[in-house]
Design a protein around this motif. Structure first.
Motif, PDB file in Angstrom:
ATOM      1  N   ALA B  96       5.621  24.250  26.311  1.00 15.41           N
ATOM      2  CA  ALA B  96       5.724  25.039  27.421  1.00 15.41           C
ATOM      3  C   ALA B  96       5.887  23.901  28.627  1.00 15.41           C
ATOM      4  CB  ALA B  96       4.382  25.913  27.827  1.00 15.41           C
ATOM      5  N   ALA B  97       5.161  22.909  28.541  1.00 16.75           N
ATOM      6  CA  ALA B  97       5.689  21.998  29.721  1.00 16.75           C
ATOM      7  C   ALA B  97       6.375  20.797  29.465  1.00 16.75           C
ATOM      8  CB  ALA B  97       4.055  21.263  29.809  1.00 16.75           C
ATOM      9  N   GLY B  98       7.199  20.968  28.050  1.00 18.25           N
ATOM     10  CA  GLY B  98       8.065  19.991  27.908  1.00 18.25           C
ATOM     11  C   GLY B  98       7.602  18.741  27.398  1.00 18.25           C
ATOM     12  N   ILE B  99       6.539  18.501  26.896  1.00 22.89           N
ATOM     13  CA  ILE B  99       5.745  17.212  26.802  1.00 22.89           C
ATOM     14  C   ILE B  99       5.955  16.675  25.278  1.00 22.89           C
ATOM     15  CG2 ILE B  99       3.533  15.905  26.804  1.00 22.89           C
ATOM     16  CD1 ILE B  99       2.719  17.894  28.913  1.00 22.89           C
ATOM     17  N   GLU B 154      11.540   7.206  14.257  1.00 23.51           N
ATOM     18  CA  GLU B 154      12.364   7.939  14.889  1.00 23.51           C
ATOM     19  C   GLU B 154      11.811   9.106  15.613  1.00 23.51           C
ATOM     20  OE1 GLU B 154      15.877   8.815  12.398  1.00 23.51           O
ATOM     21  OE2 GLU B 154      16.876   9.466  14.598  1.00 23.51           O
ATOM     22  N   ALA B 155      10.800   9.853  15.295  1.00 19.21           N
ATOM     23  CA  ALA B 155      10.248  10.854  15.658  1.00 19.21           C
ATOM     24  C   ALA B 155       9.942  10.624  17.028  1.00 19.21           C
ATOM     25  CB  ALA B 155       9.074  11.348  14.763  1.00 19.21           C
ATOM     26  N   PHE B 156       9.469   9.611  17.546  1.00 16.69           N
ATOM     27  CA  PHE B 156       9.044   9.453  18.889  1.00 16.69           C
ATOM     28  C   PHE B 156      10.422   9.382  19.918  1.00 16.69           C
ATOM     29  CE2 PHE B 156       5.631   7.946  16.613  1.00 16.69           C
ATOM     30  CZ  PHE B 156       4.459   8.492  17.341  1.00 16.69           C
ATOM     31  N   GLU B 160      11.119  12.399  22.935  1.00 19.91           N
ATOM     32  CA  GLU B 160      11.406  12.059  24.110  1.00 19.91           C
ATOM     33  C   GLU B 160      12.803  12.300  24.530  1.00 19.91           C
ATOM     34  OE1 GLU B 160      10.107   7.828  24.323  1.00 19.91           O
ATOM     35  OE2 GLU B 160       8.090   8.365  24.064  1.00 19.91           O
ATOM     36  N   LYS B 161      13.809  12.431  23.449  1.00 20.37           N
ATOM     37  CA  LYS B 161      15.091  12.708  23.993  1.00 20.37           C
ATOM     38  C   LYS B 161      14.962  14.183  24.411  1.00 20.37           C
ATOM     39  CE  LYS B 161      19.767  13.148  21.822  1.00 20.37           C
ATOM     40  NZ  LYS B 161      20.279  12.874  20.751  1.00 20.37           N
ATOM     41  N   LYS B 193       8.224   5.040  32.392  1.00 24.19           N
ATOM     42  CA  LYS B 193       9.714   5.034  32.404  1.00 24.19           C
ATOM     43  C   LYS B 193      10.291   6.669  32.876  1.00 24.19           C
ATOM     44  CE  LYS B 193      10.921   5.428  27.450  1.00 24.19           C
ATOM     45  NZ  LYS B 193      11.864   4.872  26.475  1.00 24.19           N
ATOM     46  N   PHE B 194       9.517   7.439  32.447  1.00 20.72           N
ATOM     47  CA  PHE B 194      10.054   8.756  32.772  1.00 20.72           C
ATOM     48  C   PHE B 194       9.649   9.366  34.056  1.00 20.72           C
ATOM     49  CE2 PHE B 194       8.472   8.376  28.203  1.00 20.72           C
ATOM     50  CZ  PHE B 194       9.556   8.654  27.546  1.00 20.72           C
ATOM     51  N   ASP B 195      10.435  10.204  34.546  1.00 24.85           N
ATOM     52  CA  ASP B 195      10.271  10.865  36.018  1.00 24.85           C
ATOM     53  C   ASP B 195       9.255  12.028  36.072  1.00 24.85           C
ATOM     54  OD1 ASP B 195      11.930  12.867  34.912  1.00 24.85           O
ATOM     55  OD2 ASP B 195      13.615  12.493  36.344  1.00 24.85           O
TER      56      ASP B 195
END
Lengths: 65, 360, 246
Positions: B96-99, B154-156, B160-161, B193-195
């Motif tokens: 829901a929170a896109g985490i 690669e899952a990480f 994040e992508k 590194k993320f916004d």
């Protein structure tokens, strides 16, 4: 002397300030604000600026300065 | 990729690959057959400067992960069977929170407590689950210790992508298997590194909220965002391996431990003159429908080989083949499929002795 | 004369019902944080019940939900952002009922966060059902219409006594029924943030707070109920003050 000023736009008519004012300087009105809550009025002559209304108000109506 | 190989259990390869991917937060609760992941993290996480927590239960473990992942840390948890059920709540909240987060599900056999041995009957809870609400979880199904390492690493990046939960769907056999494995290069992750993350920003900065994206984006914009994200994952991330499909009469479809047996069965059957092939999904969501597009006309049908008596993957095969070819089952539950069992079954199918399966 | 002005960290109106204590608690949190100079590095954690509205009212970063898991979520945050001031503002349903394990284990782990628990003896957001931990014996709720019965629902529990069994930095209970008790509650909350600043352990401050809407009392009557009834079962004061560093 500091006096309580009320921003009654924020008031939700709970009357906790009226019940807690030690000088009975706050009066409950039947006048409603934009949100439809019955507001209050501060009698500046009776107010001693003690801050109790500020402390008990859940809606940040009062500024005392 | 390191030049030298190591011998590792699947569980250990998953844990080490996660650490090398920059995972610095792990919380979990013991349950067989995945406890080596928790144990490996308890030994190695703090050495890499990360946080290891043995949670009081699965839900609390995942809630701690929810907080840490919302701060931008690379986070992982792992479980199996009944323990994985308990993680569904937070998978929904993360979604829901896109985490992003990586969750491992080492499938064990059976309903309820089941058994601690390998199974493949958590396919639905993985590919359709993740708690309530509209979302999709990217699900990667390793079939070797090497893939345990590679896919976890690669899952990480994938998580994040897409700002999405990624699941590693292993099973009690793959995760306990010891094999040769080349480990990926260590990578340091920058959690700032993320916004979108929670950093505790100063008073004048725009504040982030880790809560339903729909609440802050508006429902219409959110629907568009989610739809496009799911379509992009579906289009871009289908992975599979096709083995001797080019001239096959029957194509086996299997993932994880079953696919290893199938590969042997294909080779053995061909020695006996029976042309089997294998499609091995590496992603089970998105299901690799593209793998079924260019199968030759020689294919008379598909055989799903899974440790699931309800044929949990069967529906996905029918959708992928658009019901154009018959689907047969070679189903076990607690026992691994055998080469002989698969070949006998296929012989009977080609002889017309077995009816196509109706997936229920 | 002291000046009283809404803290600058409160940037929006409180979204609560008239006379609700949550708004006062928000102010005490904001004032404590500002007086300690912490407001530029704060992450708040609210439950998806009434305290949820706090994330829209306060100028901090927030995370909300899952219901009951605030202590765990805040633990995860504090572990990866140890320099941030991390606090929980949640209700007694979240903290003591569905999330009892999460709260107790944050205490057992002695996680250096500040947890503020609103004890209003009822499930407010869902419309006024029984709270197994805090509804007083005899109190009527939507799910105990004849009043809480001990035979089937047990007694309310003073959870701070349970928490005092753990080696925590600070545990205290305040009340909001008059200005003196509000001041005392503020001192407790500020102490909780000071402890976090000084990297001491877990601090929990429970606040006896009114829910006039679901108690079906006027706000003034609700405050009287806290004083005359709730405080008798849940005494205010300090339960644990470990002092020292770590």
């Amino acid at each position: 002397m500091a006096k309580a000023k009320a921003n009654t736009d924020l008031c939700k008519g709970c009357r906790l300030c009226v019940a807690n004012c030690p000088k009975k300087a706050i009066t409950a009105l039947e006048v409603v604000n934009k949100k439809g809550y019955e507001i209050i009025e501060v009698n500046e002559e009776l107010c001693i600026g003690c801050g109790i209304c500020y402390k008990v108000c859940p809606d940040y109506v009062f500024t005392v300065e | 990729m390191s030049a030298e190989y190591v011998l590792m259990k699947g569980n250990e390869a998953i844990a080490e690959a996660a650490l090398r991917a920059g995972c610095r937060f792990y919380a979990g609760y013991p349950i067989t057959p995945q406890s080596e992941i928790l144990e490996y993290m308890s030994v190695n996480m703090e050495k890499r400067g990360g946080v290891f927590i043995q949670g009081e239960n699965e839900i609390a473990s995942m809630s701690m992960l929810f907080g840490a992942a919302a701060c931008g840390a690379r986070c992982m948890s792992s479980s199996s069977g009944p323990g994985f059920d308990l993680k569904q709540e937070e998978i929904s909240y993360l979604s829901a929170a896109g985490i992003p987060a990586v969750i491992v599900n080492a499938m064990r056999y059976g309903l309820g407590d089941g058994e601690i041995t390998a199974g493949q009957d958590s396919y639905w809870v993985s590919t359709r689950g993740g708690g309530h609400g509209d979302k999709r979880i990217l699900v990667l199904a390793p079939a070797s210790v090497q893939e345990c390492a590679d896919l976890t690493y690669e899952a990480f990046d994938l998580a994040e992508k897409y700002r999405n939960v990624v699941e590693i769907l292993s099973d009690g056999a793959i995760c306990q298997m010891i094999e040769k494995c080349y480990l990926p290069e260590p990578h340091e992750h920058d959690m700032d590194k993320f916004d979108w993350t929670l950093t505790g920003k100063p008073r004048d900065a725009r504040k982030n909220k880790a809560y339903n994206l729909s609440y802050y984006m508006g429902y219409e914009a959110y629907d568009k965002y989610m739809r496009e994200k799911i379509e992009a994952m579906f289009e871009n991330e289908q992975r599979w391996e096709s083995f001797m499909v080019e001239d096959a009469e029957l194509v086996l479809v299997a993932y994880g431990i079953s696919s290893r047996v199938c590969r042997s069965a294909v080779r053995q059957a061909r020695k006996e003159g029976m042309k089997l092939g294998l499609i091995r999904p590496i992603t089970v969501w998105p299901y690799p429908r593209k793998a079924f597009k260019d199968v030759p006309e020689s294919v008379k049908g598909y055989v799903t080989v899974e440790m699931s008596i309800t044929s949990q993957m069967g529906e996905d095969i029918l959708l992928a083949t658009e019901f154009k070819k018959p689907l047969y089952g070679c189903l076990t539950s607690k026992e691994l499929p055998t080469v002989e069992g698969i070949i006998d079954r296929c012989r009977d199918i080609l002889a017309g002795k077995i009816k196509p399966m109706e997936v229920l | 004369m002291p000046v009283y002005r809404k803290p600058e960290s409160i940037i929006n109106t409180a979204g609560y019902c008239g006379g609700c204590g949550h708004g006062v608690i928000q102010r005490l949190i904001a004032e404590s944080i500002e007086e300690l100079g912490l407001q530029d590095h704060v992450i708040g954690c609210v439950d998806i019940a009434c305290s949820f509205w706090s994330q829209d009212a306060m100028n901090f970063e927030f995370i909300a939900g899952p219901h009951g898991r605030c202590a765990s979520v805040a633990t995860g945050i504090k572990k990866v952002r140890p320099d941030a001031t991390v606090y929980v503002h949640a209700g007694d349903g979240c903290s003591y009922v569905i999330g009892l394990a999460e709260t107790m284990y944050a205490a057992i782990r002695d996680v250096p966060i500040t947890m503020i628990v609103v004890n209003n003896g009822i499930f407010g957001m869902t419309g006024g059902q029984l709270n197994l931990a805090t509804t007083l014996v005899g109190d009527k709720t939507l799910s105990s219409k004849a009043g809480r019965k001990v035979e089937t629902m047990g007694h309310p529990v003073d959870m701070l006594k349970n928490i005092a069994n753990c080696d925590v930095a600070f545990a205290a209970r305040g009340a909001l029924y008059d200005a003196r008790h509000i001041d005392e509650t503020k001192r407790f909350i500020k102490k909780g943030f000071e402890n976090q600043m000084e990297k001491k352990g877990f601090s929990i401050i429970e606040v006896l707070s009114p829910c006039p809407t679901n108690w079906k009392l006027s706000p003034v009557e609700a405050m009287a109920k806290i004083k005359n009834e709730n405080e008798k079962v849940f005494p205010v004061g300090v339960y644990v003050d470990r002092g020292g560093k770590d």
